[in-house]
Design a protein around this motif. Sequence first.
Motif, PDB file in Angstrom:
ATOM      1  N   HIS A 209       0.842  -1.188   0.000  1.00  0.00           N
ATOM      2  CA  HIS A 209       0.000   0.000   0.000  1.00  0.00           C
ATOM      3  C   HIS A 209       0.884   1.247   0.000  1.00  0.00           C
ATOM      4  CE1 HIS A 209      -3.755  -2.070   0.369  1.00  0.00           C
ATOM      5  NE2 HIS A 209      -3.379  -2.700   1.481  1.00  0.00           N
ATOM      6  N   GLY A 210       0.525   2.204  -0.853  1.00  0.00           N
ATOM      7  CA  GLY A 210       1.317   3.411  -0.991  1.00  0.00           C
ATOM      8  C   GLY A 210       2.351   3.340  -2.094  1.00  0.00           C
ATOM      9  N   VAL A 211       2.300   2.278  -2.922  1.00  0.00           N
ATOM     10  CA  VAL A 211       3.260   2.143  -4.011  1.00  0.00           C
ATOM     11  C   VAL A 211       3.143   3.317  -4.982  1.00  0.00           C
ATOM     12  CG1 VAL A 211       1.691   0.762  -5.443  1.00  0.00           C
ATOM     13  CG2 VAL A 211       4.172   0.557  -5.753  1.00  0.00           C
ATOM     14  N   LEU A 212       4.268   3.695  -5.586  1.00  0.00           N
ATOM     15  CA  LEU A 212       4.278   4.766  -6.576  1.00  0.00           C
ATOM     16  C   LEU A 212       4.003   4.158  -7.950  1.00  0.00           C
ATOM     17  CD1 LEU A 212       6.056   5.785  -4.127  1.00  0.00           C
ATOM     18  CD2 LEU A 212       7.195   7.266  -5.785  1.00  0.00           C
ATOM     19  N   PRO A 213       2.939   4.558  -8.620  1.00  0.00           N
ATOM     20  CA  PRO A 213       2.608   3.952  -9.913  1.00  0.00           C
ATOM     21  C   PRO A 213       3.741   4.040 -10.931  1.00  0.00           C
ATOM     22  CG  PRO A 213       0.762   5.239  -9.112  1.00  0.00           C
ATOM     23  CD  PRO A 213       1.907   5.524  -8.192  1.00  0.00           C
ATOM     24  N   MET A 214       4.493   5.149 -10.911  1.00  0.00           N
ATOM     25  CA  MET A 214       5.580   5.280 -11.870  1.00  0.00           C
ATOM     26  C   MET A 214       6.618   4.185 -11.673  1.00  0.00           C
ATOM     27  SD  MET A 214       8.189   8.481 -12.476  1.00  0.00           S
ATOM     28  CE  MET A 214       9.642   8.294 -13.524  1.00  0.00           C
ATOM     29  N   GLU A 215       6.948   3.868 -10.424  1.00  0.00           N
ATOM     30  CA  GLU A 215       7.960   2.851 -10.165  1.00  0.00           C
ATOM     31  C   GLU A 215       7.492   1.474 -10.617  1.00  0.00           C
ATOM     32  OE1 GLU A 215      10.004   5.093  -6.324  1.00  0.00           O
ATOM     33  OE2 GLU A 215       9.381   3.003  -6.163  1.00  0.00           O
ATOM     34  N   LEU A 216       6.234   1.174 -10.370  1.00  0.00           N
ATOM     35  CA  LEU A 216       5.694  -0.104 -10.825  1.00  0.00           C
ATOM     36  C   LEU A 216       5.660  -0.157 -12.345  1.00  0.00           C
ATOM     37  CD1 LEU A 216       4.325  -2.827 -10.355  1.00  0.00           C
ATOM     38  CD2 LEU A 216       2.151  -1.590 -10.116  1.00  0.00           C
ATOM     39  N   GLY A 217       5.227   0.932 -12.959  1.00  0.00           N
ATOM     40  CA  GLY A 217       5.108   0.959 -14.416  1.00  0.00           C
ATOM     41  C   GLY A 217       6.445   0.855 -15.122  1.00  0.00           C
ATOM     42  N   LEU A 218       7.465   1.496 -14.584  1.00  0.00           N
ATOM     43  CA  LEU A 218       8.750   1.481 -15.284  1.00  0.00           C
ATOM     44  C   LEU A 218       9.338   0.071 -15.299  1.00  0.00           C
ATOM     45  CD1 LEU A 218      11.580   1.425 -13.327  1.00  0.00           C
ATOM     46  CD2 LEU A 218      10.640   3.646 -12.643  1.00  0.00           C
ATOM     47  N   VAL A 219       9.124  -0.701 -14.234  1.00  0.00           N
ATOM     48  CA  VAL A 219       9.635  -2.071 -14.226  1.00  0.00           C
ATOM     49  C   VAL A 219       8.980  -2.888 -15.332  1.00  0.00           C
ATOM     50  CG1 VAL A 219       9.801  -4.214 -12.907  1.00  0.00           C
ATOM     51  CG2 VAL A 219      10.170  -2.008 -11.773  1.00  0.00           C
ATOM     52  N   HIS A 220       7.662  -2.795 -15.442  1.00  0.00           N
ATOM     53  CA  HIS A 220       6.945  -3.534 -16.490  1.00  0.00           C
ATOM     54  C   HIS A 220       7.337  -3.043 -17.874  1.00  0.00           C
ATOM     55  CE1 HIS A 220       4.032  -6.113 -14.319  1.00  0.00           C
ATOM     56  NE2 HIS A 220       4.233  -5.247 -13.336  1.00  0.00           N
TER      57      HIS A 220
ATOM     58  N   SER B  15       7.160   2.443  -0.952  1.00  0.00           N
ATOM     59  CA  SER B  15       5.836   2.732  -0.401  1.00  0.00           C
ATOM     60  C   SER B  15       5.992   3.927   0.520  1.00  0.00           C
ATOM     61  CB  SER B  15       5.286   1.547   0.393  1.00  0.00           C
ATOM     62  OG  SER B  15       4.203   1.971   1.209  1.00  0.00           O
ATOM     63  N   HIS B  16       5.409   5.037   0.175  1.00  0.00           N
ATOM     64  CA  HIS B  16       5.511   6.219   1.020  1.00  0.00           C
ATOM     65  C   HIS B  16       4.717   6.079   2.307  1.00  0.00           C
ATOM     66  CE1 HIS B  16       7.005   9.143  -2.326  1.00  0.00           C
ATOM     67  NE2 HIS B  16       7.884   8.231  -1.983  1.00  0.00           N
ATOM     68  N   GLU B  17       3.841   5.082   2.358  1.00  0.00           N
ATOM     69  CA  GLU B  17       3.063   4.865   3.581  1.00  0.00           C
ATOM     70  C   GLU B  17       3.861   4.083   4.626  1.00  0.00           C
ATOM     71  OE1 GLU B  17      -0.754   3.142   3.089  1.00  0.00           O
ATOM     72  OE2 GLU B  17      -1.337   4.446   1.433  1.00  0.00           O
ATOM     73  N   GLU B  18       4.810   3.244   4.188  1.00  0.00           N
ATOM     74  CA  GLU B  18       5.396   2.275   5.110  1.00  0.00           C
ATOM     75  C   GLU B  18       6.901   2.378   5.303  1.00  0.00           C
ATOM     76  OE1 GLU B  18       4.312  -1.638   3.893  1.00  0.00           O
ATOM     77  OE2 GLU B  18       2.162  -1.233   3.838  1.00  0.00           O
ATOM     78  N   ASP B  19       7.658   2.706   4.260  1.00  0.00           N
ATOM     79  CA  ASP B  19       9.092   2.440   4.241  1.00  0.00           C
ATOM     80  C   ASP B  19       9.859   2.977   5.444  1.00  0.00           C
ATOM     81  OD1 ASP B  19       8.907   0.999   1.950  1.00  0.00           O
ATOM     82  OD2 ASP B  19       9.410   2.654   0.626  1.00  0.00           O
ATOM     83  N   GLU B  20       9.635   4.244   5.796  1.00  0.00           N
ATOM     84  CA  GLU B  20      10.470   4.856   6.829  1.00  0.00           C
ATOM     85  C   GLU B  20      10.013   4.516   8.247  1.00  0.00           C
ATOM     86  OE1 GLU B  20      11.785   8.788   6.209  1.00  0.00           O
ATOM     87  OE2 GLU B  20      11.924   8.594   4.040  1.00  0.00           O
ATOM     88  N   SER B  21       9.079   3.574   8.358  1.00  0.00           N
ATOM     89  CA  SER B  21       8.595   3.161   9.688  1.00  0.00           C
ATOM     90  C   SER B  21       9.212   1.850  10.143  1.00  0.00           C
ATOM     91  CB  SER B  21       7.063   3.000   9.653  1.00  0.00           C
ATOM     92  OG  SER B  21       6.681   1.920   8.812  1.00  0.00           O
ATOM     93  N   TYR B  22      10.234   1.368   9.435  1.00  0.00           N
ATOM     94  CA  TYR B  22      10.760   0.033   9.712  1.00  0.00           C
ATOM     95  C   TYR B  22      11.963   0.033  10.647  1.00  0.00           C
ATOM     96  CZ  TYR B  22       7.843  -1.550   5.811  1.00  0.00           C
ATOM     97  OH  TYR B  22       6.789  -1.840   4.986  1.00  0.00           O
ATOM     98  N   ALA B  23      12.114   1.048  11.454  1.00  0.00           N
ATOM     99  CA  ALA B  23      13.266   1.101  12.363  1.00  0.00           C
ATOM    100  C   ALA B  23      13.301  -0.090  13.316  1.00  0.00           C
ATOM    101  CB  ALA B  23      13.241   2.405  13.154  1.00  0.00           C
ATOM    102  N   ASP B  24      12.158  -0.607  13.701  1.00  0.00           N
ATOM    103  CA  ASP B  24      12.092  -1.719  14.656  1.00  0.00           C
ATOM    104  C   ASP B  24      11.860  -3.060  13.966  1.00  0.00           C
ATOM    105  OD1 ASP B  24      12.433   0.010  16.837  1.00  0.00           O
ATOM    106  OD2 ASP B  24      10.297   0.516  16.816  1.00  0.00           O
ATOM    107  N   GLY B  25      12.058  -3.099  12.644  1.00  0.00           N
ATOM    108  CA  GLY B  25      11.887  -4.362  11.928  1.00  0.00           C
ATOM    109  C   GLY B  25      10.654  -4.364  11.046  1.00  0.00           C
ATOM    110  N   LEU B  26      10.557  -5.401  10.229  1.00  0.00           N
ATOM    111  CA  LEU B  26       9.445  -5.522   9.293  1.00  0.00           C
ATOM    112  C   LEU B  26       8.218  -6.143   9.952  1.00  0.00           C
ATOM    113  CD1 LEU B  26      11.293  -6.932   6.144  1.00  0.00           C
ATOM    114  CD2 LEU B  26      10.626  -4.553   6.583  1.00  0.00           C
ATOM    115  N   PRO B  27       7.036  -5.825   9.457  1.00  0.00           N
ATOM    116  CA  PRO B  27       5.854  -6.566   9.905  1.00  0.00           C
ATOM    117  C   PRO B  27       6.040  -8.050   9.608  1.00  0.00           C
ATOM    118  CG  PRO B  27       5.229  -4.627   8.620  1.00  0.00           C
ATOM    119  CD  PRO B  27       6.709  -4.765   8.477  1.00  0.00           C
ATOM    120  N   PRO B  28       5.519  -8.927  10.445  1.00  0.00           N
ATOM    121  CA  PRO B  28       5.750 -10.371  10.260  1.00  0.00           C
ATOM    122  C   PRO B  28       5.369 -10.897   8.882  1.00  0.00           C
ATOM    123  CG  PRO B  28       4.806  -9.940  12.423  1.00  0.00           C
ATOM    124  CD  PRO B  28       4.776  -8.631  11.682  1.00  0.00           C
ATOM    125  N   ALA B  29       4.261 -10.416   8.329  1.00  0.00           N
ATOM    126  CA  ALA B  29       3.825 -10.928   7.022  1.00  0.00           C
ATOM    127  C   ALA B  29       4.815 -10.552   5.927  1.00  0.00           C
ATOM    128  CB  ALA B  29       2.437 -10.396   6.683  1.00  0.00           C
TER     129      ALA B  29
END
Length: 334
Positions: free
Chosen positions: A17-28, A83-97
Amino acid sequence: MTVPSSAPHRVAVLVRHGVLPMELGLVHQLFGSARSARGEPLYSVVTCALTPGMIRTDADFPIRADHGPRALAEADTVLVPASHEEDESYADGLPPALAAALDRIPSGTRIASICTGAFVLAAHGLLDGRSATTHWLSTDHFARTFPAVRVEPEVLYVDGGRVLTSAGEAAGVDLCLHMIRCDFGAAVAADVARRTVVPPHREGGQAQYIPRPVAEPGGSSTSAARAWALSRLEQPLTLRELADREAMSVRTFSRRFREETGLTPMQWLGRQRLARARQLLEETDHTVDRVAAESGFGTAASLRQHFQAALGVSPRAYRVTFRGPGAPGEGRRP
């Protein structure tokens, strides 16, 4: 360079969630445009998520990911966009999933991030002891959060072998072209770049952001001198000659040149000559002596010295990488 097989190289793009469409599109767009000499697709690209379904983007529309984490286990390359919603919140590790999804990636699979997707790789320990980069606005936070990572804050991308990282969205283009170039050679990467109308190659070590003053309308410029130099790279060129093309003093020309390019005139000239030498090694059967002469290095010894300093390889090794072991001229000493 990998040897093409009948099965396309499998690329999985992990979106959150929060992915940048340009980044996804450029890979494809980039991997999807790569074709063999017979016109066959060289890559297959799938988009996957932790839970298949609708994924929010940072725009006003969602995207749908039909694949789940299983795609990561089956991929040859995994791409992690930001993901602008999530990336910089991982100081304490990734969510388990998310951590569990990354654990599905086989040990030999290549993994790359775009922009702040590097936070995901770092939080999972994939960048410990390695060099890496991310968007210049986030490098300070990245360095504080992950002290075990050697942060290179100014470069476009870092190729660490199995794990690669890139800066902002546009640098993702450079990284993808670099991977295509490593997988299938310079000619395929150049064809993809032409189809996408982007530069075929920018050095990973090129600065991702350099604050430069905007030239005043009608003000002096060094563009004519640069164009003149590019048309005669094989000749010895002096700073005085370049300055004379713009009717400037050497001091004024040097200052203006650095303002416009971020480099000294001689640094810029060296990079252009190296780019010309690489092009000749990739596209012609010239001996290394001739490549050295036509790119302005003068001698094969000088060319080898510059190649080793800039790329860490010899001209011969470079040619083998991007043209294959059967490349013409490989019986000659580099």
